[in-house]
Write a protein that holds these residues in place. Sequence first.
Motif, PDB file in Angstrom:
ATOM      1  N   PHE A  39      38.815  -5.382   6.644  1.00 12.63           N
ATOM      2  CA  PHE A  39      38.080  -4.867   5.494  1.00 12.63           C
ATOM      3  C   PHE A  39      38.782  -3.656   4.892  1.00 12.63           C
ATOM      4  CE2 PHE A  39      34.814  -2.482   3.314  1.00 12.63           C
ATOM      5  CZ  PHE A  39      34.049  -3.459   2.694  1.00 12.63           C
ATOM      6  N   GLU A  43      40.201  -3.245   1.147  1.00  8.48           N
ATOM      7  CA  GLU A  43      39.689  -2.160   0.313  1.00  8.48           C
ATOM      8  C   GLU A  43      40.845  -1.422  -0.366  1.00  8.48           C
ATOM      9  OE1 GLU A  43      36.903   1.820   0.930  1.00  8.48           O
ATOM     10  OE2 GLU A  43      37.544   0.660   2.669  1.00  8.48           O
ATOM     11  N   LYS A  50      33.966   0.288  -1.064  1.00  7.23           N
ATOM     12  CA  LYS A  50      33.367  -0.490   0.025  1.00  7.23           C
ATOM     13  C   LYS A  50      32.264  -1.412  -0.493  1.00  7.23           C
ATOM     14  CE  LYS A  50      34.183   2.728   3.882  1.00  7.23           C
ATOM     15  NZ  LYS A  50      35.343   3.381   3.301  1.00  7.23           N
ATOM     16  N   GLY A  51      31.416  -0.877  -1.350  1.00  9.15           N
ATOM     17  CA  GLY A  51      30.303  -1.661  -1.887  1.00  9.15           C
ATOM     18  C   GLY A  51      30.765  -2.832  -2.730  1.00  9.15           C
ATOM     19  N   SER A  54      32.442  -5.456  -0.468  1.00  9.88           N
ATOM     20  CA  SER A  54      31.416  -6.164   0.295  1.00  9.88           C
ATOM     21  C   SER A  54      30.694  -7.193  -0.576  1.00  9.88           C
ATOM     22  CB  SER A  54      30.416  -5.158   0.864  1.00  9.88           C
ATOM     23  OG  SER A  54      29.421  -5.821   1.599  1.00  9.88           O
ATOM     24  N   SER A  55      30.351  -6.809  -1.786  1.00 14.76           N
ATOM     25  CA  SER A  55      29.658  -7.706  -2.708  1.00 14.76           C
ATOM     26  C   SER A  55      30.523  -8.915  -3.068  1.00 14.76           C
ATOM     27  CB  SER A  55      29.274  -6.940  -3.972  1.00 14.76           C
ATOM     28  OG  SER A  55      28.705  -7.798  -4.926  1.00 14.76           O
ATOM     29  N   LEU A  57      33.138 -10.108  -1.383  1.00 16.17           N
ATOM     30  CA  LEU A  57      33.353 -10.927  -0.186  1.00 16.17           C
ATOM     31  C   LEU A  57      32.137 -11.811   0.089  1.00 16.17           C
ATOM     32  CD1 LEU A  57      35.200  -8.529   2.278  1.00 16.17           C
ATOM     33  CD2 LEU A  57      36.106 -10.633   1.273  1.00 16.17           C
ATOM     34  N   SER A  58      30.953 -11.268  -0.115  1.00 17.22           N
ATOM     35  CA  SER A  58      29.731 -12.055   0.095  1.00 17.22           C
ATOM     36  C   SER A  58      29.682 -13.251  -0.844  1.00 17.22           C
ATOM     37  CB  SER A  58      28.492 -11.182  -0.109  1.00 17.22           C
ATOM     38  OG  SER A  58      28.402 -10.214   0.906  1.00 17.22           O
ATOM     39  N   ILE A  68      34.051 -14.634   6.972  1.00 18.91           N
ATOM     40  CA  ILE A  68      33.916 -13.242   7.372  1.00 18.91           C
ATOM     41  C   ILE A  68      33.619 -13.214   8.859  1.00 18.91           C
ATOM     42  CG2 ILE A  68      32.648 -11.077   7.025  1.00 18.91           C
ATOM     43  CD1 ILE A  68      34.152 -12.036   4.530  1.00 18.91           C
ATOM     44  N   LYS A  70      32.689 -10.522  11.909  1.00 19.87           N
ATOM     45  CA  LYS A  70      32.292  -9.168  12.299  1.00 19.87           C
ATOM     46  C   LYS A  70      32.357  -9.104  13.815  1.00 19.87           C
ATOM     47  CE  LYS A  70      29.477  -8.428   8.262  1.00 19.87           C
ATOM     48  NZ  LYS A  70      29.444  -7.137   7.675  1.00 19.87           N
ATOM     49  N   THR A  79      35.379  -5.631  10.517  1.00 11.70           N
ATOM     50  CA  THR A  79      35.119  -6.792   9.680  1.00 11.70           C
ATOM     51  C   THR A  79      36.448  -7.338   9.211  1.00 11.70           C
ATOM     52  OG1 THR A  79      33.000  -5.895   8.938  1.00 11.70           O
ATOM     53  CG2 THR A  79      33.975  -7.618   7.576  1.00 11.70           C
TER      54      THR A  79
END
Length: 115
Positions: A39, A43, A50-51, A54-55, A57-58, A68, A70, A79
């Motif tokens: 991750f 980044e 980060k936000g 993350s969004s 990647l989701s 993904i 973890k 991650t």
Amino acid sequence: MKDSTRDAIDGVLGIDRLVHEPARLAILTVLSQAEHAEFSFLEMACRLSKGNLSSHLSKLEAGGLVLIEKRFVGKRPQTRAAITPAGQAALARYREQLKALIGEVRDNRNGGEQR
């Protein structure tokens, strides 16, 4: 309007929007060159917060384009992301669509209808 112009427009409208978004395209491009990426590396490489990372990647995970993972390394969470075969195929398809579109635009400029 020439048929080739209509085809080019259809090509643009047919581009995979999940892949086309710049941040997701950057993520997929980075992941296509590695078995997986952490991750924090994504980044930095994609220049995302980060936000945002993350969004995106989701969304890619929900679309089946990335996996993904973890896990814990020692006591620290980690991650990692990896591109799936479907993700590789979607990225290759996207690149081919862009090549075709660029070729169509060039063809229309060089020999297209003049007004």
